[in-house]
Each structure stands twice: as structure tokens, then as C-alpha cells.
Design a protein around this motif. Structure first.
Motif, PDB file in Angstrom:
ATOM      1  N   LYS A 145       0.838  -1.189   0.000  1.00 15.10           N
ATOM      2  CA  LYS A 145       0.000   0.000   0.000  1.00 15.10           C
ATOM      3  C   LYS A 145       0.885   1.257   0.000  1.00 15.10           C
ATOM      4  N   HIS A 175       0.393  -6.584   5.567  1.00 15.37           N
ATOM      5  CA  HIS A 175       1.217  -7.449   6.420  1.00 15.37           C
ATOM      6  C   HIS A 175       0.466  -7.958   7.654  1.00 15.37           C
ATOM      7  N   TYR A 176      -0.699  -7.368   7.959  1.00  9.92           N
ATOM      8  CA  TYR A 176      -1.479  -7.922   9.065  1.00  9.92           C
ATOM      9  C   TYR A 176      -1.960  -9.343   8.756  1.00  9.92           C
ATOM     10  N   LYS A 179       0.257 -12.035  10.209  1.00  3.98           N
ATOM     11  CA  LYS A 179       0.442 -12.165  11.667  1.00  3.98           C
ATOM     12  C   LYS A 179      -0.209 -13.450  12.173  1.00  3.98           C
ATOM     13  N   PHE A 211      -6.172  -1.069  17.116  1.00  2.61           N
ATOM     14  CA  PHE A 211      -4.749  -0.941  16.801  1.00  2.61           C
ATOM     15  C   PHE A 211      -4.258   0.288  17.551  1.00  2.61           C
ATOM     16  N   GLU A 213      -0.720   2.457  18.905  1.00  2.00           N
ATOM     17  CA  GLU A 213       0.730   2.605  18.837  1.00  2.00           C
ATOM     18  C   GLU A 213       1.159   3.696  19.805  1.00  2.00           C
ATOM     19  N   ARG A 220       7.993  11.075   9.949  1.00  2.00           N
ATOM     20  CA  ARG A 220       7.390  10.478   8.758  1.00  2.00           C
ATOM     21  C   ARG A 220       6.091  11.216   8.410  1.00  2.00           C
ATOM     22  N   ASP A 232      -4.103   4.624   6.456  1.00  2.00           N
ATOM     23  CA  ASP A 232      -2.857   3.966   6.830  1.00  2.00           C
ATOM     24  C   ASP A 232      -3.108   2.617   7.507  1.00  2.00           C
ATOM     25  N   HIS A 237      -5.564  -2.862   7.288  1.00  2.00           N
ATOM     26  CA  HIS A 237      -5.293  -3.861   8.336  1.00  2.00           C
ATOM     27  C   HIS A 237      -6.552  -4.220   9.139  1.00  2.00           C
ATOM     28  N   LYS A 334      -2.278   6.622  16.741  1.00  2.00           N
ATOM     29  CA  LYS A 334      -0.849   6.783  17.011  1.00  2.00           C
ATOM     30  C   LYS A 334      -0.704   7.627  18.279  1.00  2.00           C
ATOM     31  N   ARG A 339       1.244  -0.096  23.010  1.00  2.00           N
ATOM     32  CA  ARG A 339       1.241  -0.778  21.722  1.00  2.00           C
ATOM     33  C   ARG A 339       0.352  -1.996  21.855  1.00  2.00           C
ATOM     34  N   GLN A 369      -0.908  -8.547  19.061  1.00  2.00           N
ATOM     35  CA  GLN A 369       0.405  -8.133  19.549  1.00  2.00           C
ATOM     36  C   GLN A 369       0.248  -7.096  20.639  1.00  2.00           C
TER      37      GLN A 369
HETATM   38  C1  BG6 Z   1       1.918   0.091   8.599  1.00  2.00           C
HETATM   39  C2  BG6 Z   1       1.564   1.537   8.796  1.00  2.00           C
HETATM   40  O1  BG6 Z   1       1.133  -0.463   7.588  1.00  2.00           O
HETATM   41  O2  BG6 Z   1       1.708  -0.623   9.803  1.00  2.00           O
HETATM   42  C3  BG6 Z   1       2.363   2.135   9.931  1.00  2.00           C
HETATM   43  O3  BG6 Z   1       1.834   2.255   7.606  1.00  2.00           O
HETATM   44  C4  BG6 Z   1       2.220   1.286  11.177  1.00  2.00           C
HETATM   45  O4  BG6 Z   1       1.942   3.467  10.195  1.00  2.00           O
HETATM   46  C5  BG6 Z   1       2.507  -0.176  10.867  1.00  2.00           C
HETATM   47  O5  BG6 Z   1       3.139   1.769  12.131  1.00  2.00           O
HETATM   48  C6  BG6 Z   1       2.228  -1.060  12.069  1.00  2.00           C
HETATM   49  O6  BG6 Z   1       2.702  -2.354  11.834  1.00  2.00           O
HETATM   50  P1  BG6 Z   1       3.019  -3.339  13.043  1.00  2.00           P
HETATM   51  O7  BG6 Z   1       3.315  -4.635  12.377  1.00  2.00           O
HETATM   52  O8  BG6 Z   1       4.180  -2.756  13.779  1.00  2.00           O
HETATM   53  O9  BG6 Z   1       1.793  -3.362  13.892  1.00  2.00           O
END
Ligand code: BG6
Length: 481
Positions: A145, A175-176, A179, A211, A213, A220, A232, A237, A334, A339, A369
Motif C-alpha cells: 500500500k 502485512h497484518y 500475523k 490498533f 501505537e 514520517r 494507513d 489492516h 498513534k 502498543r 500483539q
Molecule cells: C503500517 C503503517 O502499515 O503498519 C504504519 O503504515 C504502522 O503506520 C505499521 O506503524 C504497524 O505495523 P506493526 O506490524 O508494527 O503493527
């Protein structure tokens, strides 16, 4: 196929994603002997540099353990770097020559990983197609993406890709989907009899997918500001997780059967309404340390007065007979207090209460996570002579139950899937179309009206208004959520 030569080409090899994620990932796969034996790696980018320089930049992210030094040298000996433009065919022809040198024998396969900015995406794909397609094996492309920024731009991109490659060649990474816990959803739901009969509107009050963080945009911001947290994280995800929680049972584990069901459930979701979304943006915490004192707007790469959300909570409604009336609440942010990524399936209050309201709701929690876990919150009698109720857990915490097993990183698993030709954990074109259909109108509404996000303090749980909103969606507080 694993006996034949393979070339893994990393475009954007001098960028951040390459050095922090992709080089480490291919090294782990190589280290663990998971790749085809005759795999070579080629980095490609505009920067004129040697493979030694690429190595120096990525090395610190590659976690080489004592005893692995020799293998690490072997890995780099299989790596090459080639500098070239993204838009000139001649440069790709030279790249093609380099790859061809390694391809002895009748069959040879190629994988292209596009870790490049969206601005050059179109040129890169055209040139790969025209100058670098394998003539004696498969050519697969892995893309990341952003897949556009709304329905129109995403469709345009899809059509562009469809003109160049077949859908079986395109691996859209979310990438989710790599996991452990997200992959476990299929097993939990469909290999157990215990959940299925209650997995519906009769029994479930709400589903919360979060989610969180604990850090902000960290310089960034320039990139982030063009997209915001909804694009994002939420549109991809969190929506992917939602579709796995909510979909019907697929006909089989065949990747297309699974993706058919995911698309189907997405099609039942109406575009998000204004009253079903709340957005926030973090401000600095004057009592915090370092970065915590800086708000989103204090990031010098963020445009002044930006109204881009860094936090969002939205309720999605699935209009089918299993889920009608059950809010699926997606929440992401964010610069929050922790986390965490998790799914909470909250069951309804017990009907016909005989415990004077002391029975709290059951919850099935999947912690994605940190620290993978599945647990069920339930009420139990306190042990002993008394007859009191206590809330407790049936707890499957991976680190305690599977002490020996290590959970592979999402990228590792997904890149290996590409070598194996499995698209099960990749996003199909029609899934993407549905995702944008659900999110485009609300994004447009927020942006056209420059809706101001609610402020929240760096390190907090998000805007205070979010809790009231959650209550309104029949989500009852239980522990830390
Ligand atoms: C990314 C986002 O796709 O996923 C980031 O662009 C985010 O902003 C990240 O920090 C989170 O990935 P993970 O695997 O650390 O939860």
C-alpha cells in the motif's frame, strides 16, 4: 519449483522499507534454509552505490546471532546491486541482463518486490513487464500500500496492473494477514464447534478491533499527512481482520474460496456514515519526555494547520442475517498509551439474570500483539465456602503454552508464500474495491468539510469522547481495552 534458479529483485533497495524490513526478512528466510537453494538477490534503485554500501545500511536491522557470521557472508555473496532510473526501459534491460546471467537451465523464476514510492509505481510496473518478464518461468510482483487513496485512484491502479499482469502474478501485501493471530482466526472459527453456534447477532453484542501505537509520526509526517490513520491502518489492516471475523465459512481452504467469502461479507457493509465515525489528532504532552512533548502539528514535515486524523474510531454495520445490528467497531491511533492490536468479541448480557447484575459479559479476546494470546473472559465462583462471582480467564498465552515455538515475522511468512505461490494471505483486487467503496465517501466528507479532529494528549487513551461513543455501540468496559 524449488529446485530451479530464482531471482528476488528488490526495487527501492536504498529506501527505508528495504533496509528495515525487506533485507532482514530475506536474510531470515535464507538463514533458516526456507528459500529455494538457487536463489539470488538483486537490489535496484536510483542511488549509485555498491552492494557493500547497501549492506552497511541494513546490517544493523538484520539481527545476526553469534555463530551465523559465515552464513551471513554467504548471504551477501548472493546479493547484487544495480543502479538505474525508474522510468527508462534501457535501465531495466540492463537489469534483465544481470538477472539472466544467473538463470542456468530450462526453468527460472523471478519475484519483484516494489518497495518504491507511489509516484514511480506506474513506470516501474510497465518496465518490469516489458523488459524483465521471465521467459522461462514465472514472474511475480509484490506490491505494498498505498493502493490509491480513494475508489477512483485505486481502480485506475488496478486497471493499470491488470493490463500488465494476471491476478495470479500480483501479490498485494497487507502485512497484518501475515500475523500469527490473524491467520489463527480461520482455525479458531472453523475448527471448533464451541464458537460457531454463538457467532451471531443473537449472542454477540459488539466486536471491537483495535490498533494502538505508543509513538507518533516521528518525522514520517510528510508521508502520513497525505493519507491519515484511516487509510494507513483502518481501511486495510483492520478491515482485513474484520472480514476474517465476520465472513461465512469458506467452501475450502483454497485461497480463492477464502477470498470469495471475505469479499462477500464486505459487500454487505454500507459505506460508513458520518455519525459512525470519530477522529482525533494528538497534541504534545507538556509533562512528557522527548517526543511526547510534541504534537502532530509540531512535526516539521506536517503542513501547518493540518486536519489529518491520527486517531479514528468507526462503527461498521454488516447487513446480513448473521450480523444485522451488531456494531463492528474499528479503532486505531498513534501516540497512544500502549502498543496493542487485538480483537474483542463481546457477548451479550446473560438473559434472565439471577446474580443481581454481577455477571459481567463474556469476551473472546485475540491479542495480535504484543504477546500473542487467545483468551475467553468468563464468570466463575470464587473458590471456597463463599458463593461470590469472579471474572476470570481461560487463557492461551502463546509464550506460556508454546515455550519452544517462535512466531515468525509477518513479512517473513508472506514473502515465503510468494515463493510458494500461495495467495491465501494476500489481498485480491475485488477486496480492495470493496474496501474503498466502504471508506471513500466518509474520507471525502471529512476532507471536503475539513472536519477538525478531536485533540488528545500524546500517551493518552485517545480522545475522551471515544469512550462515550463505545458505550453507545453496546461495548461495555472490561479491564483494559
Ligand atoms: C503500517 C503503517 O502499515 O503498519 C504504519 O503504515 C504502522 O503506520 C505499521 O506503524 C504497524 O505495523 P506493526 O506490524 O508494527 O503493527
Amino acid at each position: 519449483d524449488f529446485q530451479y534458479p530464482h531471482t528476488f529483485v528488490l526495487l527501492g533497495a536504498s529506501g527505508d522499507l528495504a533496509k528495515k524490513k525487506i533485507y532482514p526478512t530475506i536474510w531470515f528466510l535464507y538463514r533458516d534454509n526456507l528459500l529455494p537453494e538457487k536463489t539470488r538477490f538483486v537490489g535496484y534503485a536510483r542511488t549509485k552505490q555498491t552492494i557493500q554500501e547497501v549492506r552497511q545500511k541494513s546490517e544493523k536491522y538484520m539481527k545476526v546471532r553469534p555463530g551465523e557470521e559465515e552464513k551471513f557472508e554467504q548471504f551477501w555473496a548472493l546479493n547484487d546491486y544495480h543502479a538505474g532510473s525508474y522510468d527508462k526501459r534501457i535501465d531495466y534491460e540492463l537489469l534483465n541482463q544481470l538477472i539472466t546471467k544467473y538463470e542456468k537451465g530450462p526453468v527460472a523464476n523471478r519475484i519483484f518486490y516494489l518497495a518504491v514510492p507511489p509516484t514511480v509505481f506506474s513506470d516501474v510496473t510497465v518496465n518490469i513487464r516489458n523488459a524483465c518478464t521471465s521467459i522461462k518461468g514465472y514472474t511475480r510482483v509484490i506490491i505494498e500500500k498505498p493502493f490509491g487513496r480513494d475508489d477512483v485512484s485505486s481502480n485506475k491502479l488496478s486497471q493499470h496492473l491488470a493490463g500488465l499482469f494476471k491476478e495470479e502474478q500480483i501479490y498485494r501485501i497487507d502485512h497484518y494477514l501475515g500475523k500469527e493471530m490473524v491467520q489463527n482466526l480461520l482455525t479458531l472459527r472453523f475448527a471448533n464447534s464451541i464458537f460457531d453456534p454463538s457467532w451471531n447477532r443473537e449472542n454477540i453484542a459488539s466486536v471491537l478491533i483495535s490498533f494502538k501505537e505508543p509513538f507518533g509520526t516521528e518525522g514520517r509526517g510528510g508521508y502520513f499527512d497525505d493519507f491519515g490513520i484511516i487509510r494507513d491502518v483502518m481501511q486495510n489492516h483492520l478491515l482485513q481482520i474484520l472480514s476474517l471475523v465476520a465472513m461465512e465459512k469458506p467452501v475450502s481452504l483454497n485461497p480463492n474460496d477464502i477470498r470469495d467469502e471475505k469479499v462477500k461479507v464486505l459487500r454487505h457493509i454500507r459505506p460508513i456514515r458520518k455519525e459512525d465515525i470519530l477522529t482525533g489528532q494528538y497534541i504534545g504532552n507538556p509533562e512528557g519526555k522527548g517526543d511526547e512533548t510534541l504534537g502532530y502539528l509540531d512535526d516539521p514535515t506536517v503542513p501547518k494547520g493540518s486536519v489529518t486524523p491520527t486517531y479514528a474510531l468507526a462503527a461498521l454495520w454488516i447487513n446480513n442475517s448473521r450480523w444485522q445490528g451488531v456494531p463492528f467497531i474499528l479503532r486505531c491511533g498513534k501516540a497512544l498509551n500502549e502498543r496493542k492490536a487485538e480483537v474483542r468479541v463481546q457477548y451479550k448480557d446473560v438473559p434472565g439474570d439471577i446474580f443481581d447484575g454481577h455477571a459481567k459479559r463474556n469476551e473472546l479476546v485475540l491479542r495480535v500483539q504484543p504477546g500473542e494470546a487467545v483468551y475467553v473472559k468468563l464468570m466463575s465462583k470464587t473458590p471456597g465456602m463463599n458463593f461470590d462471582l469472579v471474572e476470570t480467564e481461560l487463557d492461551l498465552t502463546y509464550s506460556l503454552r508454546y515455550r519452544e515455538a517462535s512466531v515468525p515475522d509477518a513479512y517473513e511468512r508472506l514473502i515465503l508464500d510468494v515463493f510458494m505461490g500461495s495467495q491465501m494471505h494476500f489481498v485480491r483486487n475485488d477486496e480492495l474495491t470493496e474496501a474503498w467503496r466502504i471508506f471513500t465517501p466518509i474520507l471525502k466528507e471529512l476532507e471536503d468539510n475539513k472536519v477538525k479532529p478531536l485533540p488528545y494528549v500524546y500517551g493518552s487513551r485517545g480522545p475522551q469522547e471515544a469512550d462515550g461513543k463505545l458505550k453507545g455501540y453496546d461495548f461495555k468496559y472490561s479491564g483494559s481495552y
